[in-house]
Design an enzyme around this catalytic site. Structure first.
Site, PDB file in Angstrom:
ATOM      1  N   GLU A  44      24.324  23.770 -27.078  1.00  0.00           N
ATOM      2  CA  GLU A  44      25.013  24.181 -25.846  1.00  0.00           C
ATOM      3  C   GLU A  44      26.508  23.864 -25.872  1.00  0.00           C
ATOM      4  O   GLU A  44      27.096  23.544 -24.838  1.00  0.00           O
ATOM      5  CB  GLU A  44      24.352  23.562 -24.609  1.00  0.00           C
ATOM      6  CG  GLU A  44      23.056  24.249 -24.215  1.00  0.00           C
ATOM      7  CD  GLU A  44      22.599  23.936 -22.796  1.00  0.00           C
ATOM      8  OE1 GLU A  44      23.382  23.349 -22.025  1.00  0.00           O
ATOM      9  OE2 GLU A  44      21.451  24.277 -22.471  1.00  0.00           O
ATOM     10  N   HIS A  46      21.139  16.159 -20.660  1.00  0.00           N
ATOM     11  CA  HIS A  46      20.099  15.733 -21.599  1.00  0.00           C
ATOM     12  C   HIS A  46      20.467  14.363 -22.154  1.00  0.00           C
ATOM     13  O   HIS A  46      21.638  13.967 -22.148  1.00  0.00           O
ATOM     14  CB  HIS A  46      19.972  16.718 -22.764  1.00  0.00           C
ATOM     15  CG  HIS A  46      19.330  18.020 -22.397  1.00  0.00           C
ATOM     16  ND1 HIS A  46      18.176  18.481 -22.979  1.00  0.00           N
ATOM     17  CD2 HIS A  46      19.694  18.975 -21.501  1.00  0.00           C
ATOM     18  CE1 HIS A  46      17.855  19.652 -22.469  1.00  0.00           C
ATOM     19  NE2 HIS A  46      18.767  19.979 -21.567  1.00  0.00           N
TER      20      HIS A  46
END
Length: 430
Positions: free
Chosen positions: A56, A279
């Site tokens: 990402e 995350h």
């Protein structure tokens, strides 16, 4: 020239420190993006891992900034480009990268689901090959399609298809590798179909399950409610968190690989309060050493494993069958809608040429064109989806048949010695 495991010294040992993080680097959408990327660079500089793999990173400018900042401890770096927005995958390595490749997944969501945007990213798996201490190390980094809804997971079939493509890509590209390492955000829980398919087919081991020393949240969760960037509604079905980020590995027979330590962040920066991402980061220390045959891991496809593999292949084939049925329904529906739009255009042309009400024809012209073009695009996409799913289902069917054949044959029976052969052998020995 790369040495084989059999020619290495008995006391050979290789220590590998690996960092993995879904960095949540989405321009204009991610909170505190610039500050988090800066602190991520500072942390990687301070720790100096052998490999840092990120997902990402959807800003190539941020990647270039990290590359400049990490040029000394990580002289080798690569950004995997694909799709319209980009795969978001990148890697920083302390060691020279010998080869680079990538595979873009055939199916990756739906283009008309703009608010999910996975289709525009071109989700992929990146591969880099390293030569370390005479070993060939294949390192894979990937990011699979997001789930979005556990109850109504419309992307389950695509994610299972991606897991199979990932397993196939690893299988076909790692035949010359001594060590295989896969890191990334799989967007799958450990017991999900795609995750089981990947592990059973490739024989990869889960660092969390094999770690001799684990430090992190309960059950190895990589998205936890303590993280201020996590949307609490996403974790509402899970009171403590979810584990969707992984470090997986394996080695060829003759080598013994173990995970000495696995650490994950716990909802905050290792040295500051604010998290690096929504995350949690994974930090694994792997040890590879020469092992005699009895210390090498058992073959990944023994009798029990083959039974599990057969079962999971059946499940995957069934799931793809359901996906094919849905794709064909949408193809048929879109085909009829396209035909209706084209028919309306023909009628409007007749009205415009004839003496009919031209005002009505002009009024309905734009909606008819929109219907024909929109439905036609949906028809073409779902036709592509159907063919992709059928192709992957055929591969699964072939793998299932081969697994059944191997399972039915079992190990080759030991032939009994012919009469008098034992006596002859004894005479020769004497």
């Amino acid at each position: 020239m790369v040495a084989s495991p059999g020619t290495m010294k008995p006391n050979f040992s290789l220590r590998l420190r690996v960092f993995n993080l879904n960095s949540w680097d989405i321009p204009y959408l991610s909170k505190h993006r610039a500050d988090r990327i800066k602190r991520l660079g500072d942390f990687l500089n301070m720790e100096s891992f052998d490999l840092a793999l990120l997902e990402e990173v959807w800003s190539e400018q941020d990647f270039q900034g990290l590359r400049q900042k990490l040029a000394v401890p990580y002289p080798a770096a690569h950004y995997f480009r694909s799709g319209i927005i980009g795969s978001g995958l990148c890697v920083f390595s302390k060691h020279p990268i010998q080869e680079i490749s990538q595979h873009v997944y055939t199916l990756n969501g739906y283009p008309y689901m703009i608010h999910h945007s996975d289709w525009f990213c071109g989700k992929a798996v990146g591969l880099l090959v390293l030569h370390l201490s005479g070993l060939v190390l294949n390192v894979y980094v990937t990011h699979l399609h997001a789930e979005y809804s556990r109850q109504k997971d419309v992307y389950l079939t695509h994610r299972v298809a991606q897991a199979w493509e990932l397993a196939q890509f690893i299988h076909h590209t790692s035949k010359k590798a001594d060590v295989v390492l896969l890191c990334g955000d799989l967007n799958m829980h450990p017991k999900d179909l795609g995750c089981r398919l990947l592990k059973e087919y490739t024989g990869l081991l889960d660092a969390y399950l094999k770690a001799q020393d684990f430090q992190g949240p309960e059950d190895g969760y990589t998205m936890v409610k303590q993280n201020c960037y996590v949307r609490q509604q996403d974790l509402s079905p899970f009171p403590f968190g979810i584990r969707i980020d992984y470090v997986l590995y394996k080695a060829v027979p003759g080598l013994y690989i173990s995970c000495k330590t696995l650490k994950t962040t716990t909802g905050h920066h290792p040295h500051h309060g604010t998290p690096l991402s929504d995350h949690e980061a994974l930090m694994a220390t792997l040890c590879v050493r020469h092992g005699p045959p009895q210390q090498s891991p058992s073959p990944p496809h023994g009798p029990v494993e083959k039974s599990l593999l057969t079962r999971v292949l059946r499940e995957a084939r069934m799931e793809l069958g359901l996906g094919i049925a849905r794709a064909r329904w949408w193809t048929t529906f879109a085909g009829y809608a396209t035909g209706l739009g084209l028919l309306a255009l023909v009628l409007l042309c007749v009205l415009a040429v004839g003496e009919g009400p031209s005002e009505v024809a002009m009024l309905l012209w734009s909606p008819s064109v929109g219907l024909a073009l929109g439905a036609g695009a949906v028809f073409l996409f779902h036709m592509h989806e159907t063919k992709g799913l059928c192709s992957i289902q055929a591969e699964l069917q072939h793998a299932l048949e081969k697994a059944k054949e191997t399972q039915d044959l079992g190990p080759e029976p030991q032939l009994a010695p012919l009469p008098g052969q034992q006596e002859g052998d004894r005479d020769e020995e004497q």
